[in-house]
Scaffold this active site. Structure first.
Site, PDB file in Angstrom:
ATOM      1  N   ALA A  66       3.156  52.234  27.660  1.00  0.00           N
ATOM      2  CA  ALA A  66       2.518  52.356  28.968  1.00  0.00           C
ATOM      3  C   ALA A  66       1.308  51.585  29.048  1.00  0.00           C
ATOM      4  O   ALA A  66       0.763  51.310  28.002  1.00  0.00           O
ATOM      5  CB  ALA A  66       2.205  53.829  29.246  1.00  0.00           C
ATOM      6  N   GLY A 105       6.455  54.157  25.702  1.00  0.00           N
ATOM      7  CA  GLY A 105       7.389  53.828  26.830  1.00  0.00           C
ATOM      8  C   GLY A 105       8.114  52.723  26.625  1.00  0.00           C
ATOM      9  O   GLY A 105       8.996  52.679  27.369  1.00  0.00           O
ATOM     10  N   GLU A 108      10.672  54.081  24.605  1.00  0.00           N
ATOM     11  CA  GLU A 108      11.717  55.137  25.737  1.00  0.00           C
ATOM     12  C   GLU A 108      12.487  54.439  26.697  1.00  0.00           C
ATOM     13  O   GLU A 108      13.713  54.680  26.736  1.00  0.00           O
ATOM     14  CB  GLU A 108      10.637  55.768  26.450  1.00  0.00           C
ATOM     15  CG  GLU A 108      10.042  56.702  25.252  1.00  0.00           C
ATOM     16  CD  GLU A 108       8.753  57.602  26.188  1.00  0.00           C
ATOM     17  OE1 GLU A 108       7.975  56.930  26.441  1.00  0.00           O
ATOM     18  OE2 GLU A 108       9.021  58.828  26.081  1.00  0.00           O
ATOM     19  N   GLU A 128       2.359  57.738  20.593  1.00  0.00           N
ATOM     20  CA  GLU A 128       1.618  58.397  21.585  1.00  0.00           C
ATOM     21  C   GLU A 128       0.527  59.392  20.844  1.00  0.00           C
ATOM     22  O   GLU A 128      -0.587  59.619  21.687  1.00  0.00           O
ATOM     23  CB  GLU A 128       2.458  59.164  22.691  1.00  0.00           C
ATOM     24  CG  GLU A 128       3.089  58.137  23.678  1.00  0.00           C
ATOM     25  CD  GLU A 128       4.239  57.837  23.178  1.00  0.00           C
ATOM     26  OE1 GLU A 128       4.627  57.440  22.008  1.00  0.00           O
ATOM     27  OE2 GLU A 128       4.900  57.270  23.795  1.00  0.00           O
TER      28      GLU A 128
HETATM   29  N1  T1G Z   1      -1.506  48.476  27.462  1.00  0.00           N
HETATM   30  C1  T1G Z   1      -2.372  47.727  27.633  1.00  0.00           C
HETATM   31  N2  T1G Z   1      -2.803  46.796  26.695  1.00  0.00           N
HETATM   32  C2  T1G Z   1      -2.655  47.154  25.575  1.00  0.00           C
HETATM   33  C3  T1G Z   1      -1.703  47.913  25.084  1.00  0.00           C
HETATM   34  C4  T1G Z   1      -1.161  48.914  26.112  1.00  0.00           C
HETATM   35  N3  T1G Z   1      -0.174  49.823  25.528  1.00  0.00           N
HETATM   36  N4  T1G Z   1      -1.553  47.675  23.735  1.00  0.00           N
HETATM   37  C5  T1G Z   1      -2.421  46.766  23.501  1.00  0.00           C
HETATM   38  N5  T1G Z   1      -2.852  46.335  24.420  1.00  0.00           N
HETATM   39  C6  T1G Z   1      -3.878  45.056  24.574  1.00  0.00           C
HETATM   40  C7  T1G Z   1      -5.106  45.086  23.769  1.00  0.00           C
HETATM   41  O1  T1G Z   1      -6.044  46.023  24.532  1.00  0.00           O
HETATM   42  C8  T1G Z   1      -5.637  43.978  23.466  1.00  0.00           C
HETATM   43  O2  T1G Z   1      -6.050  43.375  24.773  1.00  0.00           O
HETATM   44  C9  T1G Z   1      -4.295  43.095  23.393  1.00  0.00           C
HETATM   45  O3  T1G Z   1      -3.184  43.817  23.899  1.00  0.00           O
HETATM   46  C10 T1G Z   1      -3.867  42.905  21.565  1.00  0.00           C
HETATM   47  O4  T1G Z   1      -4.110  44.370  21.084  1.00  0.00           O
HETATM   48  C11 T1G Z   1       4.892  57.350  28.509  1.00  0.00           C
HETATM   49  C12 T1G Z   1       2.302  57.158  27.685  1.00  0.00           C
HETATM   50  C13 T1G Z   1       0.823  46.773  20.582  1.00  0.00           C
HETATM   51  C14 T1G Z   1       0.604  47.223  18.093  1.00  0.00           C
HETATM   52  O5  T1G Z   1       0.146  53.270  21.829  1.00  0.00           O
HETATM   53  O6  T1G Z   1      -0.917  49.732  18.945  1.00  0.00           O
HETATM   54  O7  T1G Z   1       3.536  54.609  26.179  1.00  0.00           O
HETATM   55  O8  T1G Z   1      -8.331  42.950  23.758  1.00  0.00           O
HETATM   56  O9  T1G Z   1      -5.416  43.443  19.449  1.00  0.00           O
HETATM   57  O10 T1G Z   1      -3.344  44.055  16.547  1.00  0.00           O
HETATM   58  O11 T1G Z   1       5.505  57.875  26.318  1.00  0.00           O
HETATM   59  O12 T1G Z   1      -2.291  46.972  20.374  1.00  0.00           O
HETATM   60  O13 T1G Z   1      -6.811  41.219  23.622  1.00  0.00           O
HETATM   61  O14 T1G Z   1      -7.835  42.121  26.080  1.00  0.00           O
HETATM   62  O15 T1G Z   1      -4.257  45.680  19.131  1.00  0.00           O
HETATM   63  O16 T1G Z   1      -1.414  42.820  17.413  1.00  0.00           O
HETATM   64  C15 T1G Z   1       1.969  53.447  23.854  1.00  0.00           C
HETATM   65  C16 T1G Z   1      -1.034  50.471  21.590  1.00  0.00           C
HETATM   66  C17 T1G Z   1       1.117  53.915  25.013  1.00  0.00           C
HETATM   67  C18 T1G Z   1       0.342  50.910  21.871  1.00  0.00           C
HETATM   68  C19 T1G Z   1      -0.622  45.113  19.222  1.00  0.00           C
HETATM   69  N6  T1G Z   1       1.835  52.298  23.079  1.00  0.00           N
HETATM   70  N7  T1G Z   1      -1.265  49.162  21.205  1.00  0.00           N
HETATM   71  O17 T1G Z   1      -1.575  45.249  17.917  1.00  0.00           O
HETATM   72  O18 T1G Z   1      -3.282  43.347  19.149  1.00  0.00           O
HETATM   73  S1  T1G Z   1       1.293  55.505  25.572  1.00  0.00           S
HETATM   74  C20 T1G Z   1       0.751  52.320  22.162  1.00  0.00           C
HETATM   75  C21 T1G Z   1      -1.185  48.941  19.769  1.00  0.00           C
HETATM   76  C22 T1G Z   1       2.788  55.545  26.214  1.00  0.00           C
HETATM   77  C23 T1G Z   1       4.499  57.043  27.303  1.00  0.00           C
HETATM   78  C24 T1G Z   1       3.307  56.898  26.679  1.00  0.00           C
HETATM   79  C25 T1G Z   1      -1.207  47.462  19.310  1.00  0.00           C
HETATM   80  C26 T1G Z   1      -0.224  46.484  19.481  1.00  0.00           C
HETATM   81  P1  T1G Z   1      -7.107  42.372  24.567  1.00  0.00           P
HETATM   82  P2  T1G Z   1      -4.263  44.168  19.749  1.00  0.00           P
HETATM   83  P3  T1G Z   1      -2.223  43.748  17.631  1.00  0.00           P
END
Ligand code: T1G
Length: 685
Positions: A66, A105, A108, A128
C-alpha cells in the site's frame, strides 16, 4: 471506457492484455494504481480478442505494498480489498509477473491473480506487522490456502520477505525464470504457451479450502507472543488466521478488514509507521557535495570496537586494512573478526564460502604506512585526547591527500583532534555502537571544519554498511550519549531516592526497553561512563550526579567484567540481586542526605522518559540534530528503545502538552533549573 492514467498503462500483445504499473520508487498501490488495476481488468474482460491478462511493473520491483504516503489520509476508493477481489473475479485468467520485493498489498494483488510467475531471487512477503498492521486485503485468507496455515502464520506474524524459490513445492509460484532472461518476454511466452495449449484456466485461490493441518494453536500463540515482546499486530494476525481458516473467503476478509482498521487507529501502528518515515528521513541531508568512492578502509585498533567495525566493513564487501601496535594485539583482533564470521555461518546467515570471500578482504599490519592507499581510515583506539591527536598527526603524513580521517570517539572533542592535521576538512566522527557489527546506529559527526564531501561520503558508506546513519553535531556525547548520560543521571538519582535496582530495571523492561538501564551499565562496564564523566568538572549543583555508579567503581564493582556491579554474576554470567550493592547505594544516599521514598513503576518510566525528552528537545534546539525524528531514530537503533513506542519525541507527542509542561515544572521546582532546564514544547506541537 477504461482509460490509462499516469501510473498505469494498458497494452495488448496478441491475445494478451497487459496492465503495466509505473509509479516509482516501488510501484506502491496509490489510488491511481488501484483505479488502473480495476479499469484494466474490466477493459480486457470486455475485449473478445483477449484471452489472458498480465499485471506487471516497471523500474525496481513489483508492487511493494500500500502507498505509505496515503497513510493517515482519508481512504479513497477503490479500496484495496475490492480491487483484489475484482482481480480474482475476472472471467479471464490474470497473471502476476513478480520481481524485486512483492510485499503487503502487492503480494495480496498477486495472490488474487490466477497465476504467479517470478524472476529468480524475487521475494514476497506480508510485512504489515512491521507497521503495526496486519494484511488488510485478503493476505491472511489466500496465503494459508496456498502454502498452508503453518507457513502462512509464520510469514504473517514475522513479516518476513521470502524468496520465491522457497515455494517451489507449492502452487504459489507457477514458474520461476532465470535472472538473465527478460522477465516481461518470458512472462508473455509462458502465457502464450498456456493459451495455445488450451490449459489456461481461472484458478481462484480464494475459492480453495484451507488444509486443516494439526497446528497446536496454544503453543503457536505462546511462541508468537514471546517473540512479539509487547507488539500487538502479530497476535491479532494469528487470531484472525485462526478464526477464519475454515470460513468462506468473503466472511474471512470481513473479519480481517475489521481487525486491520482497528490496528490502523492504534498508537503502536502510528508509532511504527512514523518510525518507517523517520528512518528514511535520517538518511537524508542537505550537504552540498557528492560522496567520493570508498573501497579500501583502514582501521586503527583491533580491540572490541575496532574488530567490530572491521567486521561491519568486511560484511559490506569493503577491503579492510587493520593496524595495531603489536602482532599479538593484531592476532587477538583478527581472531575476534573470524569468530564474528563463524557465528554468521553457524546461524545460517551466510555460507562458509561467502564468509571466506569476505574475510579475504582483510589485511593487517603494525605500520601506519600500510594505509597509504586507503580512501577512509577510522580510529578506534584508547579513549584519550592526546593519544588520538598523536595518531592523527602520524596518519596525516601517510594517507592519500583525499583520504577521509574518522574518529570513533564517544566523548572526546573532534575539533581538537582535527586541529593537528593539515586539512581539518577531512576529519569527521563516525561513532559506532558496540557491538559495531550488530548495532545499526552510526552517528556521523560534523566537526567545526569537517567538509561536506567527507560527511556525505560517510553517510553513503553508512548506507552501504546497512547502518542507520544520522548526521549530528559536536557536543559532549554528541546526540545519543548526551541523552544517554541525562537518562542515566535520572535513573541513578531515583536509585538514591529509594527506587531499588531491580524495580528500576523491571519497570523499564516491562515498559519495552530491550534491557534494564542498570543491567546495561553492568554489561558495558560502569567504569567506562564513570571515567568519561570524571574527565569533566563535577556538577556541584547536582550532588547526587552518578554517585551510585561512583560507589560501585570505588568498590571495584565494575559490572560483568568483575562479576559484580549493580548485580552479582555467577560463572555462567547469570545475574542476581546483591544486597551489598543496595547497601552501598543506601549509604551514599544517607551521606548525601537524600530523602527516601517509594516509586511506582509508572513514575520510574515517566521520569526516565521526561529526561530523554528534555535532552532531545535541547539537542534539536541547539542544532546538534537536523530534525526531531532523528532523536527517535538514534534511540531506537542505539539504545534499545522499543520500536512500537516510536521514540522519546514520539512519546512526547502522545501526551497532552499542558500536562507535560506541568510535569517538567514540578521536577524543576523539586530540583533545579540546571537539572531540569525550561523545555520548548512548541517544538513538538
Ligand atoms: N509506499 C510508498 N513508498 C515506499 C513504500 C511504500 N509501501 N516502500 C518504500 N517506499 C519508498 C521509501 O520511502 C523510499 O523513498 C523508497 O521507496 C526506497 O525505499 C493493505 C496495508 C520496498 C523493501 O511495508 O520494506 O501493504 O526515501 O530506501 O532499502 O495489506 O522500502 O527514496 O523517497 O527502503 O531497497 C506493506 C515497506 C505496506 C514495504 C525497498 N509494504 N518498504 O527497500 O529502499 S502496508 C511494506 C520496504 C500494506 C496491505 C497493507 C522497503 C523495500 P525515498 P528504501 P530499499
Amino acid at each position: 471506457m477504461a482509460n490509462e492514467n499516469s501510473q498505469v498503462s494498458f497494452f495488448t500483445q496478441g491475445k494478451i492484455g497487459i496492465i503495466e504499473i509505473n509509479y516509482p520508487p516501488v510501484n506502491a498501490l496509490s489510488q491511481q494504481v488501484r483505479q488502473g488495476l480495476v479499469e484494466g481488468v474490466d477493459k480486457f474482460n470486455q475485449d473478445a480478442d483477449i484471452k489472458a491478462i498480465v499485471i506487471r511493473c516497471k523500474e525496481r520491483t513489483f508492487i511493494a505494498g500500500a502507498d505509505i504516503k496515503e497513510f493517515g489520509k482519508p481512504p479513497t476508493v477503490p479500496f484495496l480489498p475490492d480491487v483484489v477481489n475484482h482481480i480474482e473475479a475476472s472471467e479471464k485468467p490474470v497473471i502476476a509477473s513478480l520481481f524485486g520485493t512483492s510485499l503487503g498489498g502487492g503480494f495480496e494483488v498477486a495472490l488474487a491473480c490466477h497465476y504467479r510467475v517470478a524472476q529468480k531471487g524475487a521475494k514476497v512477503g506480508l510485512p504489515e506487522v512491521n507497521l503495526g498492521l496486519i494484511p488488510g486485503a485478503g493476505g491472511t485468507q489466500r496465503l494459508p490456502r496456498v502454502v498452508g496455515v503453518g507457513k502462512a502464520l509464520a510469514m504473517v506474524t514475522q513479516g518476513t520477505h521470502v524468496k520465491v524459490e522457497d515455494f517451489v513445492d507449492t502452487n504459489l509460484i507457477d514458474e520461476i525464470f532465470e535472472i538473465e532472461v527478460n522477465l516481461n518476454e518470458q512472462t508473455l511466452q509462458y502465457v502464450e504457451s498456456l493459451i495455445e495449449s488450451g490449459s489456461i484456466e481461472v484458478k481462484r485461490l480464494g475459492f480453495q479450502t484451507v488444509e486443516a493441518g494439526s497446528l497446536d494453536w496454544d503453543a503457536e500463540i505462546a511462541k508468537i507472543s514471546k517473540k512479539a515482546r509487547g507488539k500487538e499486530a502479530p497476535l491479532v494476525a494469528a487470531d484472525v488466521i485462526r478464526k477464519t481458516a475454515e470460513l468462506p473467503i468473503l466472511e474471512g476478509m470481513k473479519i480481517e478488514r475489521e481487525a486491520f482498521l482497528q490496528l490502523r487507529e492504534s498508537e503502536q501502528s502510528a508509532a511504527l509507521r512514523y518510525v518507517f518515515g523517520a528512518e528514511k528521513s535520517s538518511a537524508k541531508h542537505e550537504l552540498n557535495a557528492q560522496p567520493v568512492n570508498v573501497e579500501s578502509v583502514g582501521i586503527v585498533g583491533a580491540g572490541n570496537m575496532g574488530s567490530g567495525i572491521a567486521t561491519a566493513f568486511l560484511n559490506a564487501g569493503y577491503t579492510v586494512n587493520l593496524v595495531e601496535q603489536t602482532e599479538d594485539a593484531l592476532r587477538a583482533g583478527i581472531s575476534r573478526i573470524t569468530k564474528n564470521f563463524e557465528s554468521n555461518v553457524k546461524r545460517g546467515r551466510m555460507t562458509q564460502e561467502k564468509a571466506d570471500n569476505l574475510l579475504a578482504g582483510l589485511t593487517s599490519s603494525t605500520e601506519y604506512a600500510s594505509f597509504s592507499n586507503c580512501d577512509l581510515v577510522i580510529e578506534a583506539i584508547f579513549e584519550d585526547i592526546e593519544v588520538k591527536k598523536s595518531l592523527f598527526t602520524q596518519l596525516d603524513k601517510v594517507v592519500k591527500p583525499d583520504c577521509i580521517l574518522a574518529t570513533n570517539t564517544s566523548y572526546l572533542d573532534i575539533d581538537q583532534i582535527a586541529s593537528v592535521v593539515v586539512d581539518p576538512g577531512r576529519v569527521i566522527g563516525m561513532h559506532f555502537f558496540s557491538p559495531a557489527h550488530i548495532m545499526k546506529l552510526l552517528e556521523v559527526v560534523k566537526a567545526e571544519k569537517s567538509s561536506d564531501i567527507a560527511l556525505a561520503t560517510a553517510m553513503t558508506v553508512g548506507k552501504k554498511l546497512r547502518k542507520m546513519s544520522v548526521l549530528v553535531g559536536v557536543c559532549f556525547g554528541f546526540a545519543g550519549n548526551r541523552m544517554y548520560t541525562r537518562y542515566g543521571r535520572e535513573i541513578q538519582q531515583m536509585l538514591l531516592e529509594g527506587a531499588s535496582i531491580e524495580q528500576i530495571d523491571k519497570a523499564m523492561t516491562n515498559w519495552g526497553m530491550a534491557m534494564g538501564p542498570l543491567a546495561v551499565q553492568d554489561l558495558s562496564g560502569i567504569d567506562i561512563g564513570h571515567n568519561a564523566r570524571s574527565a569533566q568538572p563535577f556538577p556541584e549543583h547536582d550532588p547526587g550526579y552518578f554517585r551510585a555508579a561512583a560507589s560501585m567503581v570505588e568498590q571495584g564493582r565494575l559490572g560483568r567484567k568483575t562479576s559484580k556491579g549493580f548485580y552479582i554474576y555467577d560463572e555462567a554470567g547469570k545475574a542476581s540481586s546483591d544486597p551489598e550493592a543496595t547497601r552501598l547505594i543506601k549509604s551514599k544516599a544517607q551521606d548525601l542526605g537524600i530523602a527516601q521514598k517509594s516509586f511506582t513503576d509508572n513514575e520510574i518510566v515517566e521520569r526516565a522518559l521526561l529526561a530523554l525528552i528534555s535532552e532531545g528537545l535541547a539537542l534539536y534546539k541547539e542544532g546538534i540534530v537536523q530534525r526531531l525524528s532523528d532523536i527517535d531514530v538514534i534511540w531506537l537503533h542505539g539504545y534499545g528503545f522499543p520500536r512500537h513506542k516510536g521514540g522519546p519525541i514520539f512519546q512526547a507527542r502522545q501526551k497532552d502538552l499542558a500536562d507535560l509542561s506541568g510535569k517538567f515544572d514540578e521536577l524543576r521546582a523539586s530540583s533545579s533549573e540546571l537539572i531540569w532546564p525550561a523545555v520548548d514544547l512548541t517544538l513538538i506541537d
